[in-house]
Design an enzyme around this catalytic site. Structure first.
Site, PDB file in Angstrom:
ATOM      1  N   HIS A   1       0.807  -1.226   0.000  1.00 40.72           N
ATOM      2  CA  HIS A   1       0.000   0.000   0.000  1.00 40.72           C
ATOM      3  C   HIS A   1       0.840   1.276   0.000  1.00 40.72           C
ATOM      4  O   HIS A   1       1.878   1.363   0.653  1.00 40.72           O
ATOM      5  CB  HIS A   1      -1.043  -0.007   1.121  1.00 40.72           C
TER       6      HIS A   1
ATOM      7  N   ASP B   1       5.652   2.086   6.898  1.00 43.74           N
ATOM      8  CA  ASP B   1       4.362   1.390   6.750  1.00 43.74           C
ATOM      9  C   ASP B   1       3.552   2.182   5.737  1.00 43.74           C
ATOM     10  O   ASP B   1       2.937   3.180   6.101  1.00 43.74           O
ATOM     11  CB  ASP B   1       3.653   1.293   8.099  1.00 43.74           C
TER      12      ASP B   1
ATOM     13  N   GLU C   1      -5.225   1.649   2.299  1.00 43.93           N
ATOM     14  CA  GLU C   1      -5.122   0.471   3.167  1.00 43.93           C
ATOM     15  C   GLU C   1      -5.407   0.835   4.607  1.00 43.93           C
ATOM     16  O   GLU C   1      -6.054   0.089   5.337  1.00 43.93           O
ATOM     17  CB  GLU C   1      -3.719  -0.154   3.040  1.00 43.93           C
ATOM     18  N   GLU C   2      -4.903   1.998   5.023  1.00 47.29           N
ATOM     19  CA  GLU C   2      -4.991   2.383   6.441  1.00 47.29           C
ATOM     20  C   GLU C   2      -6.420   2.694   6.872  1.00 47.29           C
ATOM     21  O   GLU C   2      -6.689   2.877   8.057  1.00 47.29           O
ATOM     22  CB  GLU C   2      -4.070   3.585   6.737  1.00 47.29           C
TER      23      GLU C   2
ATOM     24  N   ASP D   1       3.976  -5.928   3.686  1.00 49.36           N
ATOM     25  CA  ASP D   1       3.707  -4.829   4.611  1.00 49.36           C
ATOM     26  C   ASP D   1       4.717  -4.895   5.743  1.00 49.36           C
ATOM     27  O   ASP D   1       5.416  -5.900   5.900  1.00 49.36           O
ATOM     28  CB  ASP D   1       2.273  -4.927   5.162  1.00 49.36           C
TER      29      ASP D   1
HETATM   30 CO    CO Z   1      -0.389   0.804   9.016  1.00 50.30          CO
HETATM   31 ZN    ZN Z   2       0.562  -1.130   6.534  1.00 52.95          ZN
END
Ligand code: CO
Ligand code: ZN
Length: 361
Positions: A64, A177, A207-208, A230
């Protein structure tokens, strides 16, 4: 490792809160283009790179590109921006940070202010702040001035933080991340030789905020197997018992057994997971097995689409996830890319069939 570092730096420093990934998307398109046959940006902004394989089998790789951010929900008369979270923040890490606020015509610098200890009401010194009490100071003196800058309710913000090297092969920065995962995916494309399956490398959005981009990518590609990349928790720091470390930085990429929590567990496809372990051992890449209670990845959103998509995760151990000072090991990251490339090259049609339906009668 230096070339990986440069790639990670570009990706990490690009600004791209969930739903507003344009700047980082541009970097990804440019970095991906030379290594794939086709690039499409879909209607929600996922970048899908296609590298043709020898057969009609399809492998999806997902990482992501969004990062956690803030969204302005009110502007005070005095010109301070009040905000809400996009994604999961630990408020303590926000206080005292420089941020970028996305204005109409570009990004404007601000800081998340805090009360000096001198004027903190006694008894409150040790209390963690709540996000609703925090504010961004862009240097304006009134609401009108802020509006003239092109900042309004709905404007988003992200951390302002450069990537830096620590000792050994460790690096620190924001949004590892999952920009580190994106870097792993792009780096693996550089390493990649012939593959049996056609590879769909997808840089996913949002994604978050509940794994949104991966859902539509999975539906669209309908792959025979999928691997998400990830970061994962490495709590190998003072005050945390070894059982709770989950993974350790520098001990190799992690191969996920399961993760999740309140929303239910995600269990990686056992055959695909064992297959990845087998390849790591064949190629001689160190790895850790990961059981993570708390948090999940794009694989959760991909695995149960269509007829079911065998899905697994290669994760990168990271300290201080969702903070301005996330820490990963470059060696782990390059090994994750080597492992991903090896899996894509060595997974044969027969292996893929073994993950799929079995006709009993
Ligand atoms: Co995250
Ligand atoms: Zn992530």
């Amino acid at each position: 490792m230096e070339d990986f570092f440069q790639l990670l730096k570009k990706l990490s420093e690009a600004r791209g809160p969930s739903g507003f990934e344009d700047e980082v998307r541009e970097v990804v398109v440019k970095e991906m283009e030379p290594y794939v046959d086709e690039v499409v940006v879909d209607r929600w902004g996922n970048v899908i790179g296609v590298k043709k394989g020898a057969t009609n089998y399809k492998a999806l790789v997902a990482a992501h590109i969004d990062e956690i951010g803030l969204v302005v929900d009110h502007i005070d008369k005095e010109g301070f921006l009040r905000f809400r979270p996009i994604g999961g923040w630990n408020e303590v890490t926000l206080v005292g940070q420089r941020v970028w606020v996305k204005a109409r015509d570009g990004w404007i610098r601000g800081v998340v202010g805090s009360l000096p200890p001198h004027v903190t009401p006694s008894g409150k010194e040790r209390e963690a702040p709540e996000i609703k009490d925090l504010f961004i100071d862009v240097g304006a003196s009134s609401r009108e001035e802020v509006e003239k800058m092109g900042i309004a309710v709905g404007s988003v913000a992200v951390l302002d933080r450069e990537v830096a090297r620590l000792q050994n092969d460790l690096v620190t920065g924001k949004a590892f991340d999952d920009r580190a995962g994106v870097a792993v995916m792009l780096y693996a494309l550089r390493l990649l030789k012939e593959t049996p399956a056609t590879v769909y490398a997808v840089a996913t959005v949002q994604e978050e905020v509940s794994l949104r981009g991966a859902q539509i990518a999975a539906e669209r590609v309908n792959p025979h197997y999928a691997i998400a990349l990830d970061t994962t928790i490495a709590a190998d720091v003072p005050g945390v018992s070894e059982r709770q470390h989950v993974t350790k930085v520098g001990k190799g990429p992690a191969i996920k057994v399961l993760d999740g929590g309140r929303g239910g567990l995600f269990i990686a496809h056992p055959k695909l997971r064992s297959h990845i372990v087998k390849i790591a051992e064949e190629v001689g890449i160190p790895y850790q097995l990961e059981v993570l209670y708390g948090g999940t990845t794009d694989a959760m959103a991909i695995a149960f689409r269509r007829e079911g998509i065998p899905s697994a995760v290669i994760s990168l151990p990271s300290r201080y996830v969702h903070s301005p000072v996330e820490v990963i090991s470059l060696k782990d990251a390059v090994n994750a890319a080597r492992l991903l490339a090896a899996v894509l090259e060595r997974t044969t049609p027969a292996d893929i069939e073994s993950f799929l339906d079995k006709k009993i009668k």
